[in-house]
Scaffold this motif. Structure first.
Motif, short mmCIF file in Angstrom:
data_model
loop_
_atom_site.label_atom_id
_atom_site.label_comp_id
_atom_site.label_asym_id
_atom_site.label_seq_id
_atom_site.Cartn_x
_atom_site.Cartn_y
_atom_site.Cartn_z
N SER A 87 67.25 57.68 67.89
CA SER A 87 66.45 57.91 69.09
C SER A 87 67.01 57.20 70.30
CB SER A 87 65.02 57.44 68.85
OG SER A 87 64.43 58.18 67.81
N ARG A 88 67.23 57.96 71.34
CA ARG A 88 67.70 57.39 72.61
C ARG A 88 66.48 56.99 73.43
NH1 ARG A 88 72.35 58.16 76.01
NH2 ARG A 88 73.18 59.68 74.55
N GLN A 89 66.50 55.74 73.92
CA GLN A 89 65.37 55.30 74.74
C GLN A 89 65.40 56.02 76.08
OE1 GLN A 89 66.56 51.07 74.84
NE2 GLN A 89 65.95 51.07 76.97
N THR A 90 64.20 56.30 76.59
CA THR A 90 64.10 57.11 77.81
C THR A 90 63.89 56.28 79.07
OG1 THR A 90 61.74 57.41 77.36
CG2 THR A 90 63.25 59.12 76.55
N SER A 91 63.63 54.98 78.89
CA SER A 91 63.50 54.11 80.07
C SER A 91 64.33 52.85 79.83
CB SER A 91 62.03 53.76 80.33
OG SER A 91 61.61 52.74 79.44
N SER A 92 64.28 51.93 80.75
CA SER A 92 65.11 50.73 80.63
C SER A 92 64.40 49.55 79.97
CB SER A 92 65.61 50.32 82.02
OG SER A 92 64.51 49.99 82.83
N VAL A 93 63.16 49.72 79.53
CA VAL A 93 62.41 48.56 79.04
C VAL A 93 61.85 48.73 77.63
CG1 VAL A 93 61.79 47.77 81.35
CG2 VAL A 93 60.29 49.37 80.14
N GLU A 94 62.22 49.76 76.91
CA GLU A 94 61.58 50.03 75.62
C GLU A 94 62.48 49.76 74.42
OE1 GLU A 94 60.61 54.05 76.52
OE2 GLU A 94 58.59 53.53 77.19
N ILE A 100 62.04 48.17 66.65
CA ILE A 100 60.95 47.93 65.71
C ILE A 100 60.59 49.22 64.97
CG2 ILE A 100 58.49 47.37 65.52
CD1 ILE A 100 58.98 45.40 67.90
N ARG A 101 60.51 50.31 65.70
CA ARG A 101 60.19 51.61 65.09
C ARG A 101 61.30 52.02 64.11
NH1 ARG A 101 55.71 55.10 64.97
NH2 ARG A 101 56.49 56.80 63.68
N MET A 102 62.54 51.78 64.49
CA MET A 102 63.65 52.12 63.61
C MET A 102 63.57 51.33 62.31
SD MET A 102 66.35 53.61 62.81
CE MET A 102 67.35 53.21 61.42
N MET A 103 63.28 50.04 62.39
CA MET A 103 63.17 49.21 61.19
C MET A 103 62.04 49.71 60.30
SD MET A 103 64.10 45.33 62.40
CE MET A 103 62.73 45.17 63.53
N LYS A 104 60.93 50.06 60.91
CA LYS A 104 59.78 50.58 60.15
C LYS A 104 60.16 51.89 59.45
CE LYS A 104 55.17 52.48 60.68
NZ LYS A 104 54.14 52.90 61.63
N SER A 118 72.46 60.07 57.82
CA SER A 118 72.27 61.41 58.41
C SER A 118 71.80 61.28 59.86
CB SER A 118 71.28 62.23 57.60
OG SER A 118 69.96 61.71 57.77
N ASN A 119 72.14 60.14 60.49
CA ASN A 119 71.72 59.85 61.86
C ASN A 119 70.20 59.90 61.99
OD1 ASN A 119 74.22 59.25 63.07
ND2 ASN A 119 74.71 61.42 63.11
N CYS A 120 69.54 59.28 61.03
CA CYS A 120 68.08 59.10 61.04
C CYS A 120 67.37 60.45 61.09
CB CYS A 120 67.66 58.19 62.17
SG CYS A 120 68.53 56.64 62.20
N GLY A 121 67.87 61.38 60.32
CA GLY A 121 67.24 62.69 60.27
C GLY A 121 67.45 63.51 61.53
N GLY A 122 68.36 63.07 62.39
CA GLY A 122 68.65 63.83 63.61
C GLY A 122 67.63 63.67 64.71
N LYS A 123 66.81 62.64 64.62
CA LYS A 123 65.78 62.40 65.65
C LYS A 123 66.43 61.99 66.97
CE LYS A 123 61.37 60.14 66.06
NZ LYS A 123 60.42 59.24 65.43
#
Length: 149
Positions: A87-94, A100-104, A118-123
């Motif tokens: 997942s690419r972040q969409t702002s500069s502060v997230e 954290i979400r990736m670890m979960k 598999s690149n995290c299911g292509g998300k």
């Protein structure tokens, strides 16, 4: 010797076969994640801005290898690096919420290494709902810890 390298090498040195290490890494006001597979001597690098691993991080892991080699006498080789697009972040502060979400997501997946490679299911990105869910979960945990103090 970098104290960080010593701590990480102690963890890796006590790893059992098939175990991976999740290492959030903060550098220049930005969070990224390294998933260390010590069986395969591979560092999977995840950056929500999709940049390359910083030299500071690569040097740290080279120091980890050197420390293990000195301590154990094993012929410890340097880690290979694999960049994982997630997942690419969409702002500069997230970035922290993305990590954290990736670890979960990694920890709760039935086949985490297959999912990771598999690149995290292509998300491509996290939704605002997923980010808010992560924020709420961490806020709830923090409040729970504070009430037990």
């Amino acid at each position: 010797m970098d104290n960080r390298a010593e701590i990480i090498s102690e963890c890796i040195n006590n790893t059992v076969m098939g175990q991976t290490w999740l290492m959030p890494y903060h550098f220049l006001r930005h969070w990224m994640l390294v998933i260390i597979d010590s069986d395969d001597h591979t560092c999977y690098y995840l950056d929500p801005l999709r940049k390359s691993p910083p030299n500071d991080l690569k040097n740290l892991m080279n120091n980890v290898s050197s420390h293990i080699k000195r301590k154990t006498g094993r012929n410890e080789k340097n880690y290979k690096w694999k960049i994982v697009n997630f997942s690419r972040q969409t702002s500069s502060v997230e970035c922290g919420f993305y990590i954290i979400r990736m670890m979960k997501d990694y920890c709760l997946n039935e086949t985490p290494m297959r999912w990771l490679t598999s690149n995290c299911g292509g998300k491509n990105t996290n939704t605002l709902g997923e980010i808010n869910e992560t924020r709420n979960e961490w806020a709830a945990k923090l409040l729970e810890r504070m009430s037990h103090s």
